[in-house]
Design a protein around this motif. Sequence first.
Motif, PDB file in Angstrom:
ATOM      1  N   ALA A 290      32.834  40.179  48.452  1.00  0.00           N
ATOM      2  CA  ALA A 290      32.368  39.045  47.528  1.00  0.00           C
ATOM      3  C   ALA A 290      33.120  39.238  46.316  1.00  0.00           C
ATOM      4  CB  ALA A 290      30.838  39.204  47.505  1.00  0.00           C
ATOM      5  N   THR A 291      33.177  40.410  45.792  1.00  0.00           N
ATOM      6  CA  THR A 291      33.870  40.461  44.224  1.00  0.00           C
ATOM      7  C   THR A 291      35.380  39.883  44.296  1.00  0.00           C
ATOM      8  OG1 THR A 291      32.518  42.169  43.784  1.00  0.00           O
ATOM      9  CG2 THR A 291      34.221  42.020  42.277  1.00  0.00           C
ATOM     10  N   VAL A 292      36.151  40.378  45.298  1.00  0.00           N
ATOM     11  CA  VAL A 292      37.467  40.183  45.620  1.00  0.00           C
ATOM     12  C   VAL A 292      37.354  38.513  45.611  1.00  0.00           C
ATOM     13  CG1 VAL A 292      39.390  40.030  46.935  1.00  0.00           C
ATOM     14  CG2 VAL A 292      38.109  42.325  46.451  1.00  0.00           C
TER      15      VAL A 292
ATOM     16  N   ALA B 195      23.937  38.344  38.789  1.00  0.00           N
ATOM     17  CA  ALA B 195      24.448  36.767  38.988  1.00  0.00           C
ATOM     18  C   ALA B 195      24.180  36.422  40.484  1.00  0.00           C
ATOM     19  CB  ALA B 195      26.152  36.902  38.827  1.00  0.00           C
ATOM     20  N   PRO B 196      23.794  35.090  40.447  1.00  0.00           N
ATOM     21  CA  PRO B 196      23.707  34.527  41.825  1.00  0.00           C
ATOM     22  C   PRO B 196      25.061  34.638  42.721  1.00  0.00           C
ATOM     23  CG  PRO B 196      23.801  32.740  40.221  1.00  0.00           C
ATOM     24  CD  PRO B 196      23.773  34.164  39.530  1.00  0.00           C
TER      25      PRO B 196
ATOM     26  N   ASP C 227      30.652  37.872  35.859  1.00  0.00           N
ATOM     27  CA  ASP C 227      31.089  37.923  37.271  1.00  0.00           C
ATOM     28  C   ASP C 227      30.085  37.924  38.405  1.00  0.00           C
ATOM     29  OD1 ASP C 227      30.736  40.506  37.731  1.00  0.00           O
ATOM     30  OD2 ASP C 227      32.911  40.913  37.748  1.00  0.00           O
ATOM     31  N   ILE C 228      30.433  37.860  39.575  1.00  0.00           N
ATOM     32  CA  ILE C 228      29.455  38.084  40.599  1.00  0.00           C
ATOM     33  C   ILE C 228      28.627  39.242  40.619  1.00  0.00           C
ATOM     34  CG2 ILE C 228      30.985  39.012  42.293  1.00  0.00           C
ATOM     35  CD1 ILE C 228      29.647  36.823  44.581  1.00  0.00           C
ATOM     36  N   ASP C 229      29.259  40.395  40.174  1.00  0.00           N
ATOM     37  CA  ASP C 229      28.358  41.651  39.963  1.00  0.00           C
ATOM     38  C   ASP C 229      27.676  41.677  38.587  1.00  0.00           C
ATOM     39  OD1 ASP C 229      29.470  42.614  42.333  1.00  0.00           O
ATOM     40  OD2 ASP C 229      31.138  43.258  41.638  1.00  0.00           O
ATOM     41  N   GLY C 230      27.967  40.811  37.864  1.00  0.00           N
ATOM     42  CA  GLY C 230      27.069  40.820  36.453  1.00  0.00           C
ATOM     43  C   GLY C 230      27.870  41.260  35.209  1.00  0.00           C
ATOM     44  N   ARG C 231      28.867  41.758  35.456  1.00  0.00           N
ATOM     45  CA  ARG C 231      29.916  42.326  34.511  1.00  0.00           C
ATOM     46  C   ARG C 231      30.355  41.016  33.603  1.00  0.00           C
ATOM     47  NH1 ARG C 231      32.291  43.581  38.737  1.00  0.00           N
ATOM     48  NH2 ARG C 231      31.923  45.749  39.353  1.00  0.00           N
TER      49      ARG C 231
END
Length: 314
Positions: free
Chosen positions: A156-158, A311-312, A114-118
Amino acid sequence: MSNDERLITHLRHVDLAVPDYDKQLEFYTTMWGLDAETTDEGLAFLAAAGSPEHYSVRLRKAAEKRLDLIAFGAANEADVNALAERLGRSGIKLVTEPGKLLTPGGGYGFRFFDIDGRTVEVSCDVAVRQHRKLEEGESVPVKLSHVVINSPNPEATVAFYNRHLNFALSDTLMHPRMGEMMWFMRTNRWHHSLAIARGPHVALHHASFEMRGIDEYMRGTGRLLRGGVEKVWGPGRHMAGNNTFSYFLDPHGNTIEYTTELEELDEDTWHPHLYDFSDPAVSDQWGTANPMNEFVARQSFNDVDRGVFVAPPV
Protein backbone atom coordinates in the motif's frame (compact mmCIF):
# COMPACT_ATOMS: atom_id res chain seq x y z
CA MET A 1 0.65 9.77 -14.34
CA SER A 2 3.56 9.97 -16.81
CA ASN A 3 7.16 11.07 -16.31
CA ASP A 4 6.42 14.57 -17.60
CA GLU A 5 3.92 14.99 -14.75
CA ARG A 6 6.52 14.15 -12.10
CA LEU A 7 6.56 17.12 -9.73
CA ILE A 8 9.13 15.92 -7.20
CA THR A 9 12.72 16.46 -8.31
CA HIS A 10 14.99 15.08 -5.56
CA LEU A 11 15.52 14.19 -1.90
CA ARG A 12 16.43 17.10 0.39
CA HIS A 13 16.77 16.01 4.04
CA VAL A 14 15.70 13.65 6.81
CA ASP A 15 14.67 14.97 10.25
CA LEU A 16 15.18 12.93 13.42
CA ALA A 17 13.87 13.40 16.95
CA VAL A 18 16.26 12.10 19.64
CA PRO A 19 16.21 12.00 23.46
CA ASP A 20 20.00 12.29 23.91
CA TYR A 21 20.46 15.29 21.66
CA ASP A 22 24.01 16.17 22.73
CA LYS A 23 25.34 12.66 22.12
CA GLN A 24 23.62 12.46 18.74
CA LEU A 25 24.92 15.88 17.67
CA GLU A 26 28.46 14.95 18.69
CA PHE A 27 28.25 11.69 16.71
CA TYR A 28 26.90 13.17 13.48
CA THR A 29 29.47 16.00 13.45
CA THR A 30 32.71 14.51 14.79
CA MET A 31 32.28 10.87 13.70
CA TRP A 32 29.87 10.80 10.74
CA GLY A 33 31.27 13.94 9.12
CA LEU A 34 28.39 16.42 8.81
CA ASP A 35 28.72 20.15 9.54
CA ALA A 36 26.59 21.84 12.20
CA GLU A 37 25.44 24.63 9.89
CA THR A 38 22.76 26.11 12.14
CA THR A 39 22.01 25.22 15.75
CA ASP A 40 19.45 26.44 18.22
CA GLU A 41 18.37 25.23 21.64
CA GLY A 42 17.69 21.52 21.10
CA LEU A 43 17.68 21.87 17.31
CA ALA A 44 20.55 21.33 14.86
CA PHE A 45 20.66 21.54 11.06
CA LEU A 46 23.53 19.43 9.74
CA ALA A 47 24.89 19.91 6.23
CA ALA A 48 26.91 17.60 3.97
CA ALA A 49 30.04 19.27 2.60
CA GLY A 50 29.32 18.67 -1.09
CA SER A 51 25.57 19.35 -1.08
CA PRO A 52 23.78 22.57 -2.09
CA GLU A 53 21.08 21.75 0.48
CA HIS A 54 21.25 23.87 3.62
CA TYR A 55 20.96 20.69 5.65
CA SER A 56 20.77 16.95 5.07
CA VAL A 57 19.84 16.00 8.65
CA ARG A 58 17.86 17.91 11.25
CA LEU A 59 18.20 16.76 14.85
CA ARG A 60 15.54 17.74 17.39
CA LYS A 61 15.69 17.10 21.13
CA ALA A 62 12.56 15.18 22.15
CA ALA A 63 11.34 12.83 24.86
CA GLU A 64 10.88 10.02 22.35
CA LYS A 65 12.92 8.95 19.33
CA ARG A 66 11.16 9.16 15.98
CA LEU A 67 11.43 10.06 12.32
CA ASP A 68 10.06 13.60 12.20
CA LEU A 69 10.08 14.26 8.48
CA ILE A 70 11.35 13.34 5.02
CA ALA A 71 11.74 16.32 2.67
CA PHE A 72 11.78 16.36 -1.13
CA GLY A 73 12.33 19.14 -3.64
CA ALA A 74 10.17 20.51 -6.47
CA ALA A 75 11.07 22.81 -9.35
CA ASN A 76 8.89 25.85 -8.61
CA GLU A 77 5.88 27.25 -6.74
CA ALA A 78 3.46 26.16 -9.46
CA ASP A 79 4.56 22.54 -9.05
CA VAL A 80 4.35 22.75 -5.25
CA ASN A 81 0.83 24.17 -5.48
CA ALA A 82 -0.22 21.62 -8.09
CA LEU A 83 0.99 18.72 -5.94
CA ALA A 84 -0.73 20.08 -2.81
CA GLU A 85 -3.96 20.49 -4.77
CA ARG A 86 -3.68 16.99 -6.24
CA LEU A 87 -3.11 15.44 -2.79
CA GLY A 88 -5.96 17.43 -1.27
CA ARG A 89 -8.36 16.31 -4.01
CA SER A 90 -7.40 12.71 -3.24
CA GLY A 91 -8.35 13.17 0.41
CA ILE A 92 -4.79 13.13 1.73
CA LYS A 93 -4.40 15.12 4.93
CA LEU A 94 -2.18 18.19 4.61
CA VAL A 95 -0.22 19.15 7.74
CA THR A 96 0.45 22.65 6.40
CA GLU A 97 -0.81 24.48 3.32
CA PRO A 98 1.75 25.75 0.76
CA GLY A 99 3.55 28.81 2.05
CA LYS A 100 6.84 30.38 3.05
CA LEU A 101 9.25 28.10 4.93
CA LEU A 102 11.05 29.39 8.02
CA THR A 103 13.76 26.71 8.09
CA PRO A 104 17.37 27.43 6.99
CA GLY A 105 17.45 28.29 3.30
CA GLY A 106 13.82 29.39 3.36
CA GLY A 107 11.79 28.52 0.29
CA TYR A 108 8.16 27.65 -0.36
CA GLY A 109 6.51 24.36 0.51
CA PHE A 110 3.93 22.31 2.37
CA ARG A 111 3.69 19.12 4.44
CA PHE A 112 1.36 16.14 4.34
CA PHE A 113 0.89 12.70 5.91
CA ASP A 114 1.65 9.64 3.81
CA ILE A 115 -0.42 6.46 4.12
CA ASP A 116 1.67 5.24 7.09
CA GLY A 117 1.33 8.58 8.91
CA ARG A 118 4.81 9.91 8.18
CA THR A 119 5.19 13.63 7.66
CA VAL A 120 6.53 14.46 4.20
CA GLU A 121 7.57 17.92 3.00
CA VAL A 122 7.82 19.18 -0.57
CA SER A 123 9.54 22.51 -1.22
CA CYS A 124 11.04 24.75 -3.89
CA ASP A 125 13.10 27.95 -4.09
CA VAL A 126 15.29 26.96 -1.14
CA ALA A 127 18.47 29.04 -1.23
CA VAL A 128 21.55 27.23 -2.50
CA ARG A 129 24.09 26.64 0.23
CA GLN A 130 27.72 27.43 -0.45
CA HIS A 131 29.23 23.99 -0.92
CA ARG A 132 32.38 22.56 -2.44
CA LYS A 133 33.83 19.69 -4.39
CA LEU A 134 35.40 17.23 -1.98
CA GLU A 135 39.11 16.56 -2.30
CA GLU A 136 40.67 13.16 -2.86
CA GLY A 137 40.78 11.20 0.42
CA GLU A 138 38.11 13.27 2.22
CA SER A 139 35.95 10.65 3.91
CA VAL A 140 32.90 12.79 4.76
CA PRO A 141 29.48 12.69 3.09
CA VAL A 142 28.96 14.55 -0.17
CA LYS A 143 25.17 14.49 0.19
CA LEU A 144 22.18 12.54 1.48
CA SER A 145 21.72 9.73 -1.05
CA HIS A 146 18.47 8.00 -0.11
CA VAL A 147 16.11 7.12 2.72
CA VAL A 148 14.54 3.71 3.36
CA ILE A 149 11.38 3.36 5.44
CA ASN A 150 9.73 0.37 7.12
CA SER A 151 6.05 -0.35 6.62
CA PRO A 152 3.87 -3.21 7.90
CA ASN A 153 1.81 -2.85 4.69
CA PRO A 154 4.49 -2.01 2.12
CA GLU A 155 2.40 -2.81 -0.97
CA ALA A 156 0.00 0.00 0.00
CA THR A 157 2.90 2.37 0.76
CA VAL A 158 4.53 1.65 -2.61
CA ALA A 159 1.18 2.23 -4.35
CA PHE A 160 0.74 5.53 -2.47
CA TYR A 161 4.11 6.95 -3.55
CA ASN A 162 3.58 5.76 -7.10
CA ARG A 163 0.01 6.98 -7.50
CA HIS A 164 0.16 10.30 -5.71
CA LEU A 165 3.82 11.36 -6.08
CA ASN A 166 4.78 9.54 -9.29
CA PHE A 167 7.73 7.68 -7.79
CA ALA A 168 8.75 4.97 -10.27
CA LEU A 169 9.69 1.43 -9.29
CA SER A 170 13.33 0.62 -10.15
CA ASP A 171 13.75 -2.87 -8.64
CA THR A 172 12.23 -5.21 -6.06
CA LEU A 173 13.89 -7.65 -3.63
CA MET A 174 12.13 -10.91 -2.86
CA HIS A 175 12.78 -14.12 -0.96
CA PRO A 176 11.32 -17.56 -1.86
CA ARG A 177 9.97 -18.02 1.68
CA MET A 178 9.08 -14.45 2.68
CA GLY A 179 7.90 -13.00 -0.65
CA GLU A 180 8.58 -9.45 -1.78
CA MET A 181 10.50 -7.53 0.88
CA MET A 182 11.87 -4.22 -0.47
CA TRP A 183 10.91 -1.84 -3.26
CA PHE A 184 13.38 0.72 -4.68
CA MET A 185 11.68 3.88 -5.96
CA ARG A 186 13.05 6.83 -7.90
CA THR A 187 12.01 10.36 -8.69
CA ASN A 188 14.88 11.16 -11.06
CA ARG A 189 17.58 9.20 -12.93
CA TRP A 190 19.18 7.84 -9.73
CA HIS A 191 18.17 4.25 -8.99
CA HIS A 192 16.39 5.21 -5.77
CA SER A 193 15.93 8.16 -3.47
CA LEU A 194 13.32 6.26 -1.45
CA ALA A 195 12.95 2.56 -0.71
CA ILE A 196 10.18 0.82 1.19
CA ALA A 197 10.91 -2.27 3.27
CA ARG A 198 8.51 -4.78 4.77
CA GLY A 199 8.81 -4.36 8.54
CA PRO A 200 6.82 -5.13 11.68
CA HIS A 201 5.95 -1.47 12.28
CA VAL A 202 6.29 2.04 10.86
CA ALA A 203 9.84 3.32 11.37
CA LEU A 204 12.97 4.56 9.66
CA HIS A 205 14.92 1.65 8.14
CA HIS A 206 18.04 3.63 7.24
CA ALA A 207 19.36 6.90 5.86
CA SER A 208 22.21 6.70 3.35
CA PHE A 209 24.96 9.21 2.59
CA GLU A 210 26.93 9.42 -0.64
CA MET A 211 30.72 9.52 -0.41
CA ARG A 212 33.15 10.94 -3.00
CA GLY A 213 34.32 7.54 -4.28
CA ILE A 214 35.33 4.01 -3.31
CA ASP A 215 38.50 5.10 -1.50
CA GLU A 216 36.70 7.75 0.55
CA TYR A 217 33.87 5.31 1.28
CA MET A 218 36.37 2.74 2.62
CA ARG A 219 38.27 5.37 4.61
CA GLY A 220 35.02 6.51 6.23
CA THR A 221 34.04 2.92 6.98
CA GLY A 222 37.43 2.32 8.57
CA ARG A 223 37.24 5.49 10.66
CA LEU A 224 33.93 4.36 12.16
CA LEU A 225 35.25 0.84 12.82
CA ARG A 226 38.33 2.23 14.57
CA GLY A 227 36.08 4.57 16.52
CA GLY A 228 34.10 1.65 17.92
CA VAL A 229 30.84 2.50 16.13
CA GLU A 230 28.64 -0.59 15.87
CA LYS A 231 28.63 -1.96 12.33
CA VAL A 232 25.44 -3.66 11.16
CA TRP A 233 26.42 -4.83 7.68
CA GLY A 234 29.20 -4.33 5.12
CA PRO A 235 31.35 -3.27 3.50
CA GLY A 236 29.95 -4.68 0.28
CA ARG A 237 28.18 -3.86 -2.99
CA HIS A 238 24.47 -4.40 -3.61
CA MET A 239 23.09 -5.70 -6.90
CA ALA A 240 19.96 -3.52 -6.90
CA GLY A 241 21.36 -0.03 -7.47
CA ASN A 242 24.91 -1.41 -7.83
CA ASN A 243 25.99 0.80 -4.91
CA THR A 244 28.44 0.09 -2.12
CA PHE A 245 27.21 -0.20 1.48
CA SER A 246 28.47 0.01 5.04
CA TYR A 247 25.70 0.20 7.64
CA PHE A 248 26.25 1.46 11.18
CA LEU A 249 24.07 2.33 14.17
CA ASP A 250 23.97 5.88 15.48
CA PRO A 251 23.84 6.36 19.29
CA HIS A 252 20.03 6.04 19.26
CA GLY A 253 19.96 2.86 17.18
CA ASN A 254 19.04 4.39 13.83
CA THR A 255 20.76 2.58 10.95
CA ILE A 256 22.81 4.90 8.74
CA GLU A 257 24.83 4.04 5.66
CA TYR A 258 27.88 5.17 3.77
CA THR A 259 27.50 4.47 0.03
CA THR A 260 28.85 5.50 -3.32
CA GLU A 261 28.34 4.84 -7.03
CA LEU A 262 24.54 4.50 -6.91
CA GLU A 263 23.42 3.57 -10.41
CA GLU A 264 22.12 6.20 -12.84
CA LEU A 265 19.36 4.81 -15.06
CA ASP A 266 18.14 5.53 -18.55
CA GLU A 267 14.52 5.98 -17.51
CA ASP A 268 13.22 5.51 -21.07
CA THR A 269 14.61 1.99 -21.36
CA TRP A 270 14.78 0.74 -17.76
CA HIS A 271 12.76 -2.32 -16.77
CA PRO A 272 12.49 -3.24 -13.06
CA HIS A 273 14.13 -6.46 -11.88
CA LEU A 274 12.82 -8.88 -9.29
CA TYR A 275 15.94 -9.95 -7.37
CA ASP A 276 16.00 -13.03 -5.15
CA PHE A 277 18.14 -12.05 -2.17
CA SER A 278 18.48 -15.65 -1.00
CA ASP A 279 21.27 -15.55 -3.60
CA PRO A 280 24.18 -14.03 -1.62
CA ALA A 281 25.42 -12.16 -4.71
CA VAL A 282 22.19 -10.11 -4.79
CA SER A 283 22.82 -8.71 -1.31
CA ASP A 284 26.57 -8.36 -1.82
CA GLN A 285 28.24 -8.80 -5.21
CA TRP A 286 31.70 -8.61 -3.66
CA GLY A 287 31.17 -11.26 -0.97
CA THR A 288 33.00 -9.08 1.56
CA ALA A 289 30.10 -8.21 3.88
CA ASN A 290 28.95 -10.30 6.81
CA PRO A 291 26.02 -12.53 5.71
CA MET A 292 22.55 -10.98 5.61
CA ASN A 293 20.69 -12.90 8.31
CA GLU A 294 17.75 -12.33 10.65
CA PHE A 295 19.93 -10.55 13.21
CA VAL A 296 21.21 -8.08 10.63
CA ALA A 297 17.71 -7.53 9.25
CA ARG A 298 16.28 -6.96 12.75
CA GLN A 299 18.79 -4.16 13.44
CA SER A 300 17.03 -2.05 10.81
CA PHE A 301 13.48 -2.68 12.08
CA ASN A 302 14.19 0.18 14.49
CA ASP A 303 11.88 1.27 17.32
CA VAL A 304 8.19 1.86 16.72
CA ASP A 305 7.44 5.38 15.52
CA ARG A 306 4.64 6.03 17.98
CA GLY A 307 4.20 9.68 17.03
CA VAL A 308 2.89 9.03 13.53
CA PHE A 309 -0.57 10.09 12.47
CA VAL A 310 -2.63 7.09 11.35
CA ALA A 311 -3.83 8.10 7.88
CA PRO A 312 -6.93 6.64 6.22
CA PRO A 313 -6.18 4.16 3.44
CA VAL A 314 -5.91 5.98 0.09
